[in-house]
Design a protein around this motif. Sequence first.
Motif, mmCIF file in Angstrom:
data_model
loop_
_atom_site.group_PDB
_atom_site.id
_atom_site.type_symbol
_atom_site.label_atom_id
_atom_site.label_comp_id
_atom_site.label_asym_id
_atom_site.label_seq_id
_atom_site.Cartn_x
_atom_site.Cartn_y
_atom_site.Cartn_z
ATOM 1 N N VAL A 21 -12.113 -18.741 14.623
ATOM 2 C CA VAL A 21 -12.006 -17.321 14.980
ATOM 3 C C VAL A 21 -10.538 -16.926 15.130
ATOM 4 C CG1 VAL A 21 -12.497 -15.643 16.798
ATOM 5 C CG2 VAL A 21 -14.293 -17.178 16.020
ATOM 6 N N THR A 22 -9.756 -17.772 15.782
ATOM 7 C CA THR A 22 -8.327 -17.496 15.938
ATOM 8 C C THR A 22 -7.649 -17.406 14.578
ATOM 9 O OG1 THR A 22 -8.340 -18.675 18.045
ATOM 10 C CG2 THR A 22 -6.198 -18.299 17.020
ATOM 11 N N TYR A 23 -7.970 -18.317 13.692
ATOM 12 C CA TYR A 23 -7.420 -18.299 12.338
ATOM 13 C C TYR A 23 -7.814 -17.018 11.613
ATOM 14 C CZ TYR A 23 -6.670 -19.642 7.473
ATOM 15 O OH TYR A 23 -6.274 -19.661 6.170
ATOM 16 N N ALA A 24 -9.087 -16.645 11.719
ATOM 17 C CA ALA A 24 -9.584 -15.457 11.019
ATOM 18 C C ALA A 24 -8.947 -14.172 11.550
ATOM 19 C CB ALA A 24 -11.102 -15.374 11.142
ATOM 20 N N VAL A 25 -8.497 -14.172 12.794
ATOM 21 C CA VAL A 25 -7.864 -12.981 13.366
ATOM 22 C C VAL A 25 -6.359 -12.972 13.085
ATOM 23 C CG1 VAL A 25 -7.301 -11.835 15.542
ATOM 24 C CG2 VAL A 25 -9.612 -12.655 15.138
ATOM 25 N N LEU A 26 -5.687 -14.103 13.261
ATOM 26 C CA LEU A 26 -4.235 -14.142 13.151
ATOM 27 C C LEU A 26 -3.707 -14.084 11.722
ATOM 28 C CD1 LEU A 26 -3.156 -16.650 15.933
ATOM 29 C CD2 LEU A 26 -3.029 -14.168 15.933
ATOM 30 N N VAL A 27 -4.374 -14.722 10.786
ATOM 31 C CA VAL A 27 -3.857 -14.771 9.421
ATOM 32 C C VAL A 27 -3.764 -13.381 8.794
ATOM 33 C CG1 VAL A 27 -4.369 -15.584 7.087
ATOM 34 C CG2 VAL A 27 -4.402 -17.173 8.995
ATOM 35 N N PRO A 28 -4.770 -12.525 8.862
ATOM 36 C CA PRO A 28 -4.595 -11.183 8.290
ATOM 37 C C PRO A 28 -3.483 -10.379 8.969
ATOM 38 C CG PRO A 28 -6.912 -11.617 8.630
ATOM 39 C CD PRO A 28 -6.157 -12.734 9.274
ATOM 40 N N ILE A 29 -3.342 -10.541 10.280
ATOM 41 C CA ILE A 29 -2.271 -9.836 10.988
ATOM 42 C C ILE A 29 -0.909 -10.314 10.499
ATOM 43 C CG2 ILE A 29 -1.169 -9.530 13.241
ATOM 44 C CD1 ILE A 29 -4.008 -9.555 14.445
ATOM 45 N N LEU A 30 -0.743 -11.613 10.347
ATOM 46 C CA LEU A 30 0.527 -12.149 9.858
ATOM 47 C C LEU A 30 0.801 -11.723 8.418
ATOM 48 C CD1 LEU A 30 0.448 -15.749 11.362
ATOM 49 C CD2 LEU A 30 1.877 -13.830 12.064
ATOM 50 N N LEU A 31 -0.217 -11.696 7.582
ATOM 51 C CA LEU A 31 -0.021 -11.276 6.192
ATOM 52 C C LEU A 31 0.358 -9.806 6.101
ATOM 53 C CD1 LEU A 31 -2.899 -13.193 4.385
ATOM 54 C CD2 LEU A 31 -0.444 -13.645 4.277
ATOM 55 N N ILE A 32 -0.261 -8.964 6.908
ATOM 56 C CA ILE A 32 0.100 -7.544 6.917
ATOM 57 C C ILE A 32 1.528 -7.367 7.428
ATOM 58 C CG2 ILE A 32 -0.390 -5.334 8.060
ATOM 59 C CD1 ILE A 32 -3.363 -6.067 7.851
ATOM 60 N N ASN A 33 1.904 -8.134 8.437
ATOM 61 C CA ASN A 33 3.266 -8.080 8.956
ATOM 62 C C ASN A 33 4.272 -8.488 7.880
ATOM 63 O OD1 ASN A 33 5.336 -7.755 10.755
ATOM 64 N ND2 ASN A 33 5.070 -9.748 11.706
ATOM 65 N N MET A 34 3.973 -9.517 7.121
ATOM 66 C CA MET A 34 4.858 -9.944 6.036
ATOM 67 C C MET A 34 4.959 -8.865 4.962
ATOM 68 S SD MET A 34 3.967 -14.005 5.662
ATOM 69 C CE MET A 34 4.576 -14.039 4.016
ATOM 70 N N LEU A 35 3.845 -8.228 4.627
ATOM 71 C CA LEU A 35 3.852 -7.155 3.637
ATOM 72 C C LEU A 35 4.720 -5.991 4.107
ATOM 73 C CD1 LEU A 35 2.746 -5.895 1.022
ATOM 74 C CD2 LEU A 35 0.844 -5.018 2.390
ATOM 75 N N ILE A 36 4.610 -5.611 5.362
ATOM 76 C CA ILE A 36 5.428 -4.532 5.904
ATOM 77 C C ILE A 36 6.907 -4.909 5.855
ATOM 78 C CG2 ILE A 36 5.989 -3.281 8.026
ATOM 79 C CD1 ILE A 36 2.960 -3.373 8.681
ATOM 80 N N ALA A 37 7.235 -6.140 6.202
ATOM 81 C CA ALA A 37 8.628 -6.593 6.174
ATOM 82 C C ALA A 37 9.187 -6.567 4.754
ATOM 83 C CB ALA A 37 8.733 -7.993 6.760
#
Length: 102
Positions: A21-37
């Motif tokens: 569950v932690t993986y499923a929540v954190l990975v999309p957030i990190l990927l969106i953050n990388m895309l924004i950067a």
Amino acid sequence: MMTNGFEKDADVDPFFDALVVTYAVLVPILLINMLIAMMNDTYNKVSERAEQQWRLERARVITSIEQELYSNQTGVASQYWVEIEGRRCLQMQQENSAWARS
């Protein structure tokens, strides 16, 4: 009956469930953050390049006007200057922007 190695009622460790569950929540957030950067970095590069282009074009226009101002050719039609009583004056074109408002 086989279900690809996963059984519905299998005894699964709660730590593993929490990890998934932690993986499923954190990975999309990190990927969106990388895309924004990455998009921010691209925007900054384009913005910097546009300012450099603007400065270059401004310098070209100034150089062109100065060269024409100091040229000794008389009687040649000028793109920037008009002769008034023997003096060179920078001509300005007034734009009618009333049509753009309607």
